[in-house]
Design a protein around this motif. Sequence first.
Motif, PDB file in Angstrom:
ATOM      1  N   LEU A  21       0.838  -1.310   0.147  1.00  0.00           N
ATOM      2  CA  LEU A  21       0.045  -0.219  -0.094  1.00  0.00           C
ATOM      3  C   LEU A  21       0.933   1.209   0.052  1.00  0.00           C
ATOM      4  O   LEU A  21       0.600   2.071  -0.731  1.00  0.00           O
ATOM      5  N   LEU A  22       2.052   1.152   0.765  1.00  0.00           N
ATOM      6  CA  LEU A  22       2.866   2.434   0.770  1.00  0.00           C
ATOM      7  C   LEU A  22       3.549   2.667  -0.518  1.00  0.00           C
ATOM      8  O   LEU A  22       3.637   3.953  -1.067  1.00  0.00           O
ATOM      9  N   THR A  73      -5.248   2.666   4.818  1.00  0.00           N
ATOM     10  CA  THR A  73      -4.806   2.881   6.572  1.00  0.00           C
ATOM     11  C   THR A  73      -4.757   4.286   6.784  1.00  0.00           C
ATOM     12  O   THR A  73      -4.665   5.218   5.997  1.00  0.00           O
ATOM     13  N   VAL A  74      -4.759   4.615   8.181  1.00  0.00           N
ATOM     14  CA  VAL A  74      -4.686   5.869   9.046  1.00  0.00           C
ATOM     15  C   VAL A  74      -4.133   5.477  10.308  1.00  0.00           C
ATOM     16  O   VAL A  74      -4.213   4.404  10.753  1.00  0.00           O
ATOM     17  N   HIS A  86      -4.239  16.002  25.093  1.00  0.00           N
ATOM     18  CA  HIS A  86      -5.308  16.070  24.635  1.00  0.00           C
ATOM     19  C   HIS A  86      -5.500  15.982  23.027  1.00  0.00           C
ATOM     20  O   HIS A  86      -6.615  16.065  22.368  1.00  0.00           O
ATOM     21  N   ARG A  87      -4.331  15.791  22.503  1.00  0.00           N
ATOM     22  CA  ARG A  87      -4.500  16.055  20.896  1.00  0.00           C
ATOM     23  C   ARG A  87      -3.413  14.764  20.235  1.00  0.00           C
ATOM     24  O   ARG A  87      -2.729  14.111  21.233  1.00  0.00           O
ATOM     25  N   ALA A  88      -3.768  14.816  18.960  1.00  0.00           N
ATOM     26  CA  ALA A  88      -2.758  13.747  18.420  1.00  0.00           C
ATOM     27  C   ALA A  88      -2.542  14.287  16.910  1.00  0.00           C
ATOM     28  O   ALA A  88      -3.438  15.037  16.393  1.00  0.00           O
ATOM     29  N   GLU A  89      -1.872  13.574  16.250  1.00  0.00           N
ATOM     30  CA  GLU A  89      -1.488  14.039  14.831  1.00  0.00           C
ATOM     31  C   GLU A  89      -2.286  12.849  13.863  1.00  0.00           C
ATOM     32  O   GLU A  89      -1.789  11.697  13.982  1.00  0.00           O
ATOM     33  N   LEU A  90      -3.007  13.348  13.091  1.00  0.00           N
ATOM     34  CA  LEU A  90      -3.460  12.275  12.007  1.00  0.00           C
ATOM     35  C   LEU A  90      -2.364  12.189  11.057  1.00  0.00           C
ATOM     36  O   LEU A  90      -1.744  12.830  10.362  1.00  0.00           O
ATOM     37  N   VAL A  91      -2.044  10.845  10.894  1.00  0.00           N
ATOM     38  CA  VAL A  91      -0.722  10.605   9.878  1.00  0.00           C
ATOM     39  C   VAL A  91      -1.143   9.407   8.990  1.00  0.00           C
ATOM     40  O   VAL A  91      -1.887   8.477   9.297  1.00  0.00           O
ATOM     41  N   LYS A  92      -0.478   9.594   7.796  1.00  0.00           N
ATOM     42  CA  LYS A  92      -0.652   8.452   6.847  1.00  0.00           C
ATOM     43  C   LYS A  92      -1.766   7.887   6.336  1.00  0.00           C
ATOM     44  O   LYS A  92      -2.071   6.677   6.542  1.00  0.00           O
ATOM     45  N   LEU A  93      -2.799   8.638   5.982  1.00  0.00           N
ATOM     46  CA  LEU A  93      -4.061   8.180   5.600  1.00  0.00           C
ATOM     47  C   LEU A  93      -3.763   7.980   4.129  1.00  0.00           C
ATOM     48  O   LEU A  93      -3.300   8.906   3.221  1.00  0.00           O
ATOM     49  N   MET A  94      -3.859   6.634   3.940  1.00  0.00           N
ATOM     50  CA  MET A  94      -3.462   6.106   2.516  1.00  0.00           C
ATOM     51  C   MET A  94      -4.765   5.476   2.016  1.00  0.00           C
ATOM     52  O   MET A  94      -5.120   4.490   2.641  1.00  0.00           O
ATOM     53  N   VAL A  95      -4.902   5.364   0.777  1.00  0.00           N
ATOM     54  CA  VAL A  95      -5.971   4.563   0.001  1.00  0.00           C
ATOM     55  C   VAL A  95      -5.074   3.994  -1.483  1.00  0.00           C
ATOM     56  O   VAL A  95      -4.624   4.957  -1.954  1.00  0.00           O
ATOM     57  N   SER A  96      -5.378   2.752  -1.422  1.00  0.00           N
ATOM     58  CA  SER A  96      -4.935   2.440  -2.596  1.00  0.00           C
ATOM     59  C   SER A  96      -5.381   2.645  -3.759  1.00  0.00           C
ATOM     60  O   SER A  96      -6.468   3.076  -4.009  1.00  0.00           O
ATOM     61  N   ARG A 100      -9.840   3.912  -4.586  1.00  0.00           N
ATOM     62  CA  ARG A 100     -10.029   5.363  -4.160  1.00  0.00           C
ATOM     63  C   ARG A 100     -11.442   5.634  -5.107  1.00  0.00           C
ATOM     64  O   ARG A 100     -12.016   4.961  -5.801  1.00  0.00           O
ATOM     65  N   GLY A 101     -12.224   6.561  -4.671  1.00  0.00           N
ATOM     66  CA  GLY A 101     -13.339   7.092  -5.142  1.00  0.00           C
ATOM     67  C   GLY A 101     -14.795   6.485  -4.422  1.00  0.00           C
ATOM     68  O   GLY A 101     -15.812   6.447  -5.138  1.00  0.00           O
ATOM     69  N   ARG A 102     -14.432   5.540  -3.690  1.00  0.00           N
ATOM     70  CA  ARG A 102     -15.423   4.551  -3.021  1.00  0.00           C
ATOM     71  C   ARG A 102     -15.772   4.998  -1.770  1.00  0.00           C
ATOM     72  O   ARG A 102     -16.691   4.370  -0.846  1.00  0.00           O
ATOM     73  N   GLY A 103     -15.172   6.133  -1.066  1.00  0.00           N
ATOM     74  CA  GLY A 103     -15.485   6.808   0.225  1.00  0.00           C
ATOM     75  C   GLY A 103     -14.534   6.068   1.159  1.00  0.00           C
ATOM     76  O   GLY A 103     -14.914   6.291   2.343  1.00  0.00           O
ATOM     77  N   LEU A 104     -13.466   5.170   0.881  1.00  0.00           N
ATOM     78  CA  LEU A 104     -12.835   4.576   1.692  1.00  0.00           C
ATOM     79  C   LEU A 104     -11.979   5.628   2.739  1.00  0.00           C
ATOM     80  O   LEU A 104     -11.706   5.599   3.938  1.00  0.00           O
TER      81      LEU A 104
END
Length: 181
Positions: A21-22, A73-74, A86-96, A100-104
């Motif tokens: 995926l990466l 993955t996310v 109280h916080r976090a960083e959203l990282v590496k949101l990846m879709v093959s 793509r284009g299906r709401g994943l």
Amino acid sequence: MNVEQVDEHGVTALLDGLAGLLADTVAGGASVGFLAPLGHTEAADWWRERAAAVAAGRLAVWVAREGERVTGTVGLALPDKPNSRHRAELVKLMVSREARGRGLGRRLLTTAEEAAAAAGLTLLHLDTETGSPAEGLYRSAGWTRAGTIPDYAADPRGELRPTTLYFKQVGVTAAGAAVAG
């Protein structure tokens, strides 16, 4: 399509699919920290390091699969300092590319946001390549643009590109009171 949080053993068990995926994400032009071409071995090594971060409680990872094939993955990178719990960083949101284009992407983003709120986090932040398709996803999901940094990172072709910073409050109302997950 199944989306589930994985522990360090899950990352290790899915290592081949996550590495694929990466590599696919980088080959598709997404700026996720790597230059093209990204080899499978290098991608697998990077994910092995993420397994250690998951085991240490510094990273939470969700994986989307169709059957046994990893399609997305996310992650949430969790800070270790007392003043930022109280916080976090959203990282590496990846879709093959083929998924793509299906709401994943939206489903993965929502999953991470809901998990963050359920864990008592109230603020998420991220950076993404300015002008990338991901920007549209974040804006439409209610993320707020905080600003742009020029020449922040090289894209997969090695060209310096700006990044845009976004944040989103989760698990709180507009008045700042906690909301039940």
